[in-house]
Design an enzyme around this catalytic site. Structure first.
Site, mmCIF file in Angstrom:
data_model
loop_
_atom_site.group_PDB
_atom_site.id
_atom_site.type_symbol
_atom_site.label_atom_id
_atom_site.label_comp_id
_atom_site.label_asym_id
_atom_site.label_seq_id
_atom_site.Cartn_x
_atom_site.Cartn_y
_atom_site.Cartn_z
ATOM 1 N N LYS A 102 -1.719 -1.406 -3.811
ATOM 2 C CA LYS A 102 -2.710 -0.290 -3.965
ATOM 3 C C LYS A 102 -1.984 1.143 -3.995
ATOM 4 O O LYS A 102 -1.112 1.318 -3.408
ATOM 5 C CB LYS A 102 -3.471 -0.485 -2.506
ATOM 6 N N TYR A 137 0.926 -0.982 0.005
ATOM 7 C CA TYR A 137 -0.189 0.041 0.038
ATOM 8 C C TYR A 137 0.932 1.177 -0.045
ATOM 9 O O TYR A 137 1.632 1.465 0.999
ATOM 10 C CB TYR A 137 -1.103 -0.138 1.472
#
EC number: 4.3.3.7
Length: 297
Positions: free
Chosen positions: A163, A134
């Site tokens: 992400k 992330y």
């Protein structure tokens, strides 16, 4: 495994003195997004207020999410930390709970060097679950550049996705270019972490989104994704712009303050409260949010 529309789930709290977990509300939210056709669930991310939960609460939310998903769609657990030992602890707990993968935010505040980042991700990945990196420099204070992500993908077999919430399409395209031809069991996935960029990211080879907006309008977001996958770009673009006002409203204050109030207005949860140091949405912005939501009834 983690393509498509994946809501970054909120964690509802009761209105009691301790703001205890509202498990019934969590289950209700999960059923709502599954009925909307989403392709996976993410528990205990930034939207899920993992930063203000105890370890016991964090693990309980993961367990409840896995249970509610009931093997219908993948359940991903946010287990990242700026403390590698804590990330290991939470990732082991996620594995014990039956999670299908983990989302690891890059270590925040302490700004590790490149070798430290690589060792951090490798050590957590050794637990054996599929790992999603992330990258959200606006919260962590440190960007994970494309060449670092590519090196991670080349050297960590179970690092399956990123992400990307840097807002930098050039960087995202570099990641896609640098990973699309690698000899791996599964193609590496890049998913948008910004709702306003979901369609642009899809258009350059991305694979979906981990979304705040999907908590409130899962069906419309899934429709946009499906239209794009069917190459009906014009119709997908229309859906994208239909959702823009809502996506903007859900970020009128820091996430997840507005989306929790929106879930309350929609009747998904009893209370849109958040834990300190965040504070709940005030009356003026709540009125604005109601007005925006009324256009999606």
């Amino acid at each position: 495994m983690f393509e498509g529309v994946i809501p970054a789930l909120i964690t509802p709290f009761n209105d009691d003195a301790s703001q205890s977990l509202d498990i019934e509300g969590l289950r209700n939210c999960i059923e709502y997004v599954i009925r909307g056709g989403v392709h996976g669930l993410l528990a205990c991310g930034s939207t899920g207020e993992s930063a203000t939960m105890t370890h016991a609460e964090h693990i309980r939310v993961i367990e409840e999410t896995v249970s509610a998903a009931s093997n219908r769609i993948p359940a991903i657990a946010g287990t990242g930390s700026n403390n590698t030992e804590e990330a290991l602890l939470m990732t082991r707990a996620a594995k014990m709970s039956g999670a299908d993968g983990v989302l690891l935010i890059s270590p925040y505040y302490n700004k590790p060097n490149r070798s430290g980042l690589l060792k951090h991700y490798r050590k957590v990945a050794d637990i054996g679950l599929p790992v999603i990196v992330y990258n959200i420099p606006g919260r962590t204070g440190q960007n994970l550049p494309a060449d670092l992500i590519i090196e991670m993908v080349e050297t960590i077999p179970n690092l399956v996705a990123v992400k990307e919430a840097s807002g930098n399409l050039d960087q995202m395209m570099a990641i896609i270019q640098g990973t699309q031809d690698l000899d791996r069991e599964y193609p590496f996935i890049l998913t948008s972490g910004d709702d306003s960029l979901t369609l642009p990211v899809l258009s350059v080879g991305g694979h979906g989104c981990i979304s705040v907006t999907a908590n409130i309008e899962p069906k419309r977001l899934v429709e946009m994704y499906d239209l794009f996958r069917r190459s009906d770009v014009k119709a997908a673009m229309k859906k994208h712009y239909e959702l823009m006002d809502l996506s903007k409203a859900l970020f009128m204050e820091v996430n997840p303050v507005p989306v929790k109030r929106a879930a309350e207005i929609r009747g998904l949860i009893n209370s849109g409260n958040v834990r300190l140091p965040l504070d709940s949405l005030g009356e003026q912005n709540t009125a604005i949010l109601r007005g925006v939501l009324s256009r999606y009834d």
